[in-house]
Design a protein around this motif. Structure first.
Motif, PDB file in Angstrom:
ATOM      1  N   SER A  81     -17.695 -21.662  12.055  1.00 35.17           N
ATOM      2  CA  SER A  81     -17.884 -22.701  11.038  1.00 35.17           C
ATOM      3  C   SER A  81     -17.364 -22.230   9.688  1.00 35.17           C
ATOM      4  CB  SER A  81     -19.368 -23.066  10.937  1.00 35.17           C
ATOM      5  OG  SER A  81     -19.587 -23.973   9.875  1.00 35.17           O
ATOM      6  N   PHE A  82     -17.693 -20.983   9.361  1.00 37.73           N
ATOM      7  CA  PHE A  82     -17.204 -20.432   8.095  1.00 37.73           C
ATOM      8  C   PHE A  82     -15.681 -20.326   8.086  1.00 37.73           C
ATOM      9  CE2 PHE A  82     -15.796 -16.755   5.663  1.00 37.73           C
ATOM     10  CZ  PHE A  82     -16.262 -17.083   4.399  1.00 37.73           C
ATOM     11  N   ARG A  83     -15.125 -19.870   9.192  1.00 38.93           N
ATOM     12  CA  ARG A  83     -13.676 -19.704   9.255  1.00 38.93           C
ATOM     13  C   ARG A  83     -12.953 -21.027   9.003  1.00 38.93           C
ATOM     14  NH1 ARG A  83      -9.400 -20.524  12.193  1.00 38.93           N
ATOM     15  NH2 ARG A  83     -10.582 -21.762  13.686  1.00 38.93           N
ATOM     16  N   GLN A  84     -13.470 -22.110   9.638  1.00 37.50           N
ATOM     17  CA  GLN A  84     -12.819 -23.403   9.454  1.00 37.50           C
ATOM     18  C   GLN A  84     -12.969 -23.905   8.016  1.00 37.50           C
ATOM     19  OE1 GLN A  84     -13.901 -26.313  12.342  1.00 37.50           O
ATOM     20  NE2 GLN A  84     -13.432 -25.015  14.106  1.00 37.50           N
ATOM     21  N   ALA A  85     -14.184 -23.744   7.466  1.00 31.64           N
ATOM     22  CA  ALA A  85     -14.373 -24.171   6.088  1.00 31.64           C
ATOM     23  C   ALA A  85     -13.464 -23.398   5.145  1.00 31.64           C
ATOM     24  CB  ALA A  85     -15.838 -23.991   5.677  1.00 31.64           C
ATOM     25  N   PHE A  86     -13.266 -22.102   5.435  1.00 29.58           N
ATOM     26  CA  PHE A  86     -12.415 -21.254   4.601  1.00 29.58           C
ATOM     27  C   PHE A  86     -10.942 -21.609   4.760  1.00 29.58           C
ATOM     28  CE2 PHE A  86      -9.872 -17.464   3.892  1.00 29.58           C
ATOM     29  CZ  PHE A  86     -10.377 -16.963   2.695  1.00 29.58           C
ATOM     30  N   GLU A  87     -10.502 -21.670   6.019  1.00 24.48           N
ATOM     31  CA  GLU A  87      -9.074 -21.861   6.264  1.00 24.48           C
ATOM     32  C   GLU A  87      -8.593 -23.243   5.849  1.00 24.48           C
ATOM     33  OE1 GLU A  87      -6.910 -19.745   7.044  1.00 24.48           O
ATOM     34  OE2 GLU A  87      -8.178 -18.043   7.596  1.00 24.48           O
ATOM     35  N   TYR A  88      -9.418 -24.271   6.070  1.00 25.70           N
ATOM     36  CA  TYR A  88      -8.966 -25.633   5.837  1.00 25.70           C
ATOM     37  C   TYR A  88      -9.467 -26.228   4.525  1.00 25.70           C
ATOM     38  CZ  TYR A  88      -7.779 -25.108  10.738  1.00 25.70           C
ATOM     39  OH  TYR A  88      -7.257 -24.656  11.921  1.00 25.70           O
ATOM     40  N   ALA A  89     -10.035 -25.407   3.674  1.00 26.24           N
ATOM     41  CA  ALA A  89     -10.465 -25.893   2.363  1.00 26.24           C
ATOM     42  C   ALA A  89      -9.245 -26.372   1.577  1.00 26.24           C
ATOM     43  CB  ALA A  89     -11.183 -24.784   1.590  1.00 26.24           C
ATOM     44  N   PRO A  90      -9.329 -27.502   0.887  1.00 25.94           N
ATOM     45  CA  PRO A  90      -8.183 -27.990   0.125  1.00 25.94           C
ATOM     46  C   PRO A  90      -7.845 -27.116  -1.073  1.00 25.94           C
ATOM     47  CG  PRO A  90     -10.110 -29.345  -0.298  1.00 25.94           C
ATOM     48  CD  PRO A  90     -10.486 -28.422   0.809  1.00 25.94           C
ATOM     49  N   SER A  91      -8.814 -26.344  -1.559  1.00 17.71           N
ATOM     50  CA  SER A  91      -8.575 -25.419  -2.668  1.00 17.71           C
ATOM     51  C   SER A  91      -8.438 -24.008  -2.124  1.00 17.71           C
ATOM     52  CB  SER A  91      -9.730 -25.483  -3.677  1.00 17.71           C
ATOM     53  OG  SER A  91      -9.870 -26.771  -4.212  1.00 17.71           O
ATOM     54  N   GLY A  92      -7.883 -23.125  -2.940  1.00 20.38           N
ATOM     55  CA  GLY A  92      -7.675 -21.750  -2.511  1.00 20.38           C
ATOM     56  C   GLY A  92      -8.986 -21.005  -2.347  1.00 20.38           C
ATOM     57  N   MET A  93      -9.045 -20.135  -1.348  1.00 15.75           N
ATOM     58  CA  MET A  93     -10.217 -19.308  -1.085  1.00 15.75           C
ATOM     59  C   MET A  93      -9.744 -17.894  -0.795  1.00 15.75           C
ATOM     60  SD  MET A  93     -12.762 -21.474  -1.303  1.00 15.75           S
ATOM     61  CE  MET A  93     -14.105 -20.550  -0.596  1.00 15.75           C
ATOM     62  N   ALA A  94     -10.552 -16.913  -1.219  1.00 17.58           N
ATOM     63  CA  ALA A  94     -10.200 -15.509  -0.966  1.00 17.58           C
ATOM     64  C   ALA A  94     -11.462 -14.704  -0.759  1.00 17.58           C
ATOM     65  CB  ALA A  94      -9.396 -14.939  -2.130  1.00 17.58           C
ATOM     66  N   ILE A  95     -11.348 -13.640   0.053  1.00 14.52           N
ATOM     67  CA  ILE A  95     -12.432 -12.686   0.260  1.00 14.52           C
ATOM     68  C   ILE A  95     -11.920 -11.329  -0.189  1.00 14.52           C
ATOM     69  CG2 ILE A  95     -13.899 -11.536   1.966  1.00 14.52           C
ATOM     70  CD1 ILE A  95     -13.763 -14.061   3.646  1.00 14.52           C
ATOM     71  N   ALA A  96     -12.702 -10.654  -1.043  1.00 14.25           N
ATOM     72  CA  ALA A  96     -12.290  -9.354  -1.583  1.00 14.25           C
ATOM     73  C   ALA A  96     -13.381  -8.329  -1.351  1.00 14.25           C
ATOM     74  CB  ALA A  96     -11.990  -9.472  -3.077  1.00 14.25           C
ATOM     75  N   GLU A  97     -12.975  -7.070  -1.303  1.00 12.08           N
ATOM     76  CA  GLU A  97     -13.921  -5.983  -1.122  1.00 12.08           C
ATOM     77  C   GLU A  97     -14.778  -5.798  -2.366  1.00 12.08           C
ATOM     78  OE1 GLU A  97     -12.558  -2.236   0.131  1.00 12.08           O
ATOM     79  OE2 GLU A  97     -11.657  -2.943   2.007  1.00 12.08           O
ATOM     80  N   MET A  98     -15.997  -5.285  -2.155  1.00 12.84           N
ATOM     81  CA  MET A  98     -16.871  -4.944  -3.259  1.00 12.84           C
ATOM     82  C   MET A  98     -17.276  -3.479  -3.135  1.00 12.84           C
ATOM     83  SD  MET A  98     -19.449  -8.099  -4.047  1.00 12.84           S
ATOM     84  CE  MET A  98     -19.958  -7.217  -5.525  1.00 12.84           C
ATOM     85  N   GLY A  99     -17.130  -2.739  -4.238  1.00 10.52           N
ATOM     86  CA  GLY A  99     -17.524  -1.343  -4.259  1.00 10.52           C
ATOM     87  C   GLY A  99     -16.480  -0.434  -3.624  1.00 10.52           C
ATOM     88  N   GLY A 100     -16.628   0.852  -3.878  1.00  2.00           N
ATOM     89  CA  GLY A 100     -15.724   1.832  -3.294  1.00  2.00           C
ATOM     90  C   GLY A 100     -14.383   1.882  -3.987  1.00  2.00           C
ATOM     91  N   ASP A 101     -13.485   2.682  -3.405  1.00  2.00           N
ATOM     92  CA  ASP A 101     -12.159   2.864  -3.995  1.00  2.00           C
ATOM     93  C   ASP A 101     -11.305   1.610  -3.912  1.00  2.00           C
ATOM     94  OD1 ASP A 101     -12.901   5.458  -4.480  1.00  2.00           O
ATOM     95  OD2 ASP A 101     -11.943   6.249  -2.653  1.00  2.00           O
ATOM     96  N   GLN A 102     -11.601   0.751  -2.943  1.00  2.00           N
ATOM     97  CA  GLN A 102     -10.795  -0.455  -2.737  1.00  2.00           C
ATOM     98  C   GLN A 102     -11.439  -1.692  -3.367  1.00  2.00           C
ATOM     99  OE1 GLN A 102      -7.758  -0.411  -1.209  1.00  2.00           O
ATOM    100  NE2 GLN A 102      -7.997   1.821  -1.152  1.00  2.00           N
ATOM    101  N   HIS A 103     -12.328  -1.482  -4.320  1.00  2.00           N
ATOM    102  CA  HIS A 103     -13.037  -2.617  -4.926  1.00  2.00           C
ATOM    103  C   HIS A 103     -12.033  -3.638  -5.480  1.00  2.00           C
ATOM    104  CE1 HIS A 103     -16.122  -4.850  -7.055  1.00  2.00           C
ATOM    105  NE2 HIS A 103     -15.344  -4.824  -8.126  1.00  2.00           N
ATOM    106  N   GLY A 104     -12.216  -4.904  -5.100  1.00  2.00           N
ATOM    107  CA  GLY A 104     -11.375  -5.977  -5.594  1.00  2.00           C
ATOM    108  C   GLY A 104     -10.171  -6.280  -4.734  1.00  2.00           C
ATOM    109  N   ARG A 105      -9.869  -5.407  -3.739  1.00  2.00           N
ATOM    110  CA  ARG A 105      -8.685  -5.657  -2.907  1.00  2.00           C
ATOM    111  C   ARG A 105      -8.926  -6.883  -2.038  1.00  2.00           C
ATOM    112  NH1 ARG A 105      -6.717  -4.284   2.130  1.00  2.00           N
ATOM    113  NH2 ARG A 105      -8.646  -3.168   2.650  1.00  2.00           N
ATOM    114  N   LEU A 106      -7.907  -7.748  -1.935  1.00  2.00           N
ATOM    115  CA  LEU A 106      -8.025  -8.978  -1.162  1.00  2.00           C
ATOM    116  C   LEU A 106      -7.993  -8.661   0.324  1.00  2.00           C
ATOM    117  CD1 LEU A 106      -5.648 -11.322  -3.220  1.00  2.00           C
ATOM    118  CD2 LEU A 106      -8.147 -11.225  -3.283  1.00  2.00           C
TER     119      LEU A 106
END
Length: 562
Positions: A214-239
């Protein structure tokens, strides 16, 4: 919205419109958003009554929110009007852009349909644009904000506070508001869907696989842009993941997006804004880089997705394209600050530019600085300093320039004071100042009287063009009103200003072709000088008075008329 031609009224309306549009995005739920839409019409558009009719899944429209009247809310809220009745209404009356206006003389046929309404009878209008109690004005709401999209609702408005039908400015404001209201309702629905998806991820561990889908479909087919990024660690903020809408918006494939963070894509001037939105619920408007090197305005809304045991896991970012909204804002701001006929800055913009150059600290005659202003309790509060060119300065911390202050100087406040030349001497002492040239056309009224206002407008447009071509880049040519223009030219001496006035007068006097005939106007110029310690009104009044002195001093034969 009375006297809509007045620039200050337009600016006030623009501020109100911006405020109510901003309020639409603060609502937490769809119901709050719908009520905010109804209340925004009352607060920002000058109507005393509004209703938001929302399309239901079965196609009929329900009154979802009412603003301005508790009695109307009790009468209408929750009532339903059929889709066919609404389509009939939206096909009738006058089309004001995307708006639909049904005057009382045509709307009587709608009295018995099933659409909830509060209209009452009343006497015939006393003047052509007076609002009648049976007049109806609708603003359709379309998906994605464009009129070609799917109808998602209709805003109904009534009882304008000025008692008149909206003019061009009022209609434009209502259309812009309807555009943003449709976007806000769509975003509220999207946020609701996303929140429900996130709750399912937390509460339904036993159905994790279904929830993830359900989340995947809401994310992939959303009419507006969506992104998931890392939190914490050396890669904080990486998409970690981006949807197709965001990839299309930035012109980058998903595989390339995973090599970036938003800090790599944000405009350098907006990096501080991005950093301030890292917390949960952070929201900002900033620019992101496209693959072709251009930038697009977006609205970022962040949500922290957390694990009950491990704490925050990643950042979910909703990216909305607001390029069109920014363009509308710039257009509205330009209309409010520029003359609609000539395209020149108008009276309000002229005064704003002039006031920006002036402060309340007057220079001392003959140079030097005002000791009272330089004192800690004076207007300068930090001191002033006169440079070798005769400009008056002030500063707070001279050390930041890398050199110590002169021994006889006091701390610097960073403001370059505007000092007029010495008016007591006819000689040009070489001082450069901010010249204010007040121009009044000679013989313009006779052109209006003989050939009509169309010819007069053509003359004003041509004079504006000639004045603009006759000044330097960076100088200001503004239309004060009627046949009066003002030129602001910095860095001129007294002789320079006189030469400029002569050049501009000579540029105006050649014949102007209007509808196959040649007409001529003359011009009288008054030269004033702006100086700190003066107000914008004082500067313009001084130049105006000198223009009239110059006009009287020139013989009538030398003033060319049409």
């Amino acid at each position: 919205m009375e006297t809509e031609s007045e620039p200050y009224i337009r600016l006030a309306t623009l501020r109100q419109l911006h405020q109510v549009v901003a309020d639409l995005n603060t609502a937490r739920s769809l119901a709050d958003t719908l009520q905010a839409v109804a209340d925004g019409v009352i607060a920002g558009l000058g109507f005393d009554l509004s209703a938001v009719n929302l399309v239901r899944p079965d196609g009929d429209l329900v009154v979802a929110a009412v603003g301005g009247s508790a009695g109307a809310e009790a009468l209408m809220a929750g009532r339903v009007g059929s889709r066919c009745s609404w389509e009939r209404r939206l096909s009738m009356g006058d089309r004001w852009g995307d708006l639909r206006f049904i005057p009382y003389s045509e709307g009587w046929v709608l009295d018995d349909d099933d659409v909830p309404q509060w209209h009452t009878s009343g006497p015939a209008p006393r003047f052509p644009d007076e609002w009648h109690p049976m007049d109806r004005l609708f603003a359709p709401l379309y998906a994605a904000g464009a009129s070609g999209g799917e109808l998602i609702g209709v805003i109904s408005v009534d009882k304008p506070r000025n008692g008149r039908r909206p003019g061009a400015w009022g209609r434009e404001a209502l259309q812009v508001y309807a555009f943003h209201a449709a976007v806000a309702i769509g975003n509220a629905r999207l946020r609701g869907n996303m929140q429900r998806a996130l709750l399912r991820l937390e509460r339904e561990q036993q159905a994790l696989r279904a929830s993830e889908e359900s989340f995947r479909q809401a994310f992939e087919y959303a009419p507006s842009g969506m992104a998931i990024a890392e939190m914490g660690g050396d890669q904080h903020g990486r998409l970690l993941r981006t949807n197709d809408a965001l990839c299309r918006l930035l012109g980058r494939p998903a595989s390339a997006m995973r090599r970036f963070s938003f800090s790599d894509l944000v405009h350098p001037e907006d990096i501080g804004t991005l950093l301030r939105t890292s917390a949960e619920g952070g929201r900002a408007e900033l620019r992101l880089a496209r693959r072709d090197g251009s930038y697009v305005w977006v609205s970022l809304r962040n949500s922290v997705v957390a694990d009950a045991a491990d704490g925050p896991r990643f950042l979910l970012t909703h990216v909305e394209d607001i390029e069109e909204r920014k363009r509308h804002e710039l257009q509205l701001a330009h209309r409010a600050s520029h003359d609609s006929l000539t395209g020149l800055p108008n009276s309000a913009e002229l005064r704003a530019r002039l006031a920006a150059r002036l402060c309340a600290t007057p220079p001392r005659p003959g140079g030097g600085y005002d000791e009272e202003a330089a004192s800690p309790g004076g207007a300068g509060a930090g001191g002033v300093y006169v440079d070798a060119a005769g400009h008056l300065h002030g500063f707070d911390d001279f050390e930041c320039f890398g050199t110590p202050p002169p021994a006889e100087s006091v701390p610097f406040d960073g403001h370059v004071h505007t000092i007029p030349p010495n008016e007591d001497s006819n000689a040009d002492d070489g001082h450069k100042g901010l010249a204010v040239l007040f121009c009044d056309l000679d013989g313009f009224k006779s052109i209006n009287d003989r050939f009509g206002h169309h010819a007069g407008d053509a003359v004003l447009i041509e004079v504006a063009r000639r004045l603009t071509n006759g000044v330097r880049e960076g100088d200001t040519v503004a239309r004060l009103g009627g046949d009066e223009f003002v030129v602001l030219a910095d860095g001129l001496g007294r002789a320079d200003a006189q030469d400029l006035a002569v050049r501009l007068r000579n540029a105006i006097t050649p014949p102007i072709r209007v509808d196959g005939r040649a007409v001529r106007v003359g011009a009288s110029f008054g030269i004033g000088w702006a100086g700190c310690g003066m107000s914008a009104e004082e500067v313009l009044h001084s130049a105006d008075q000198r223009m009239y002195i110059e006009k009287r001093s020139r013989s009538k034969e030398r003033r060319r008329a049409g």
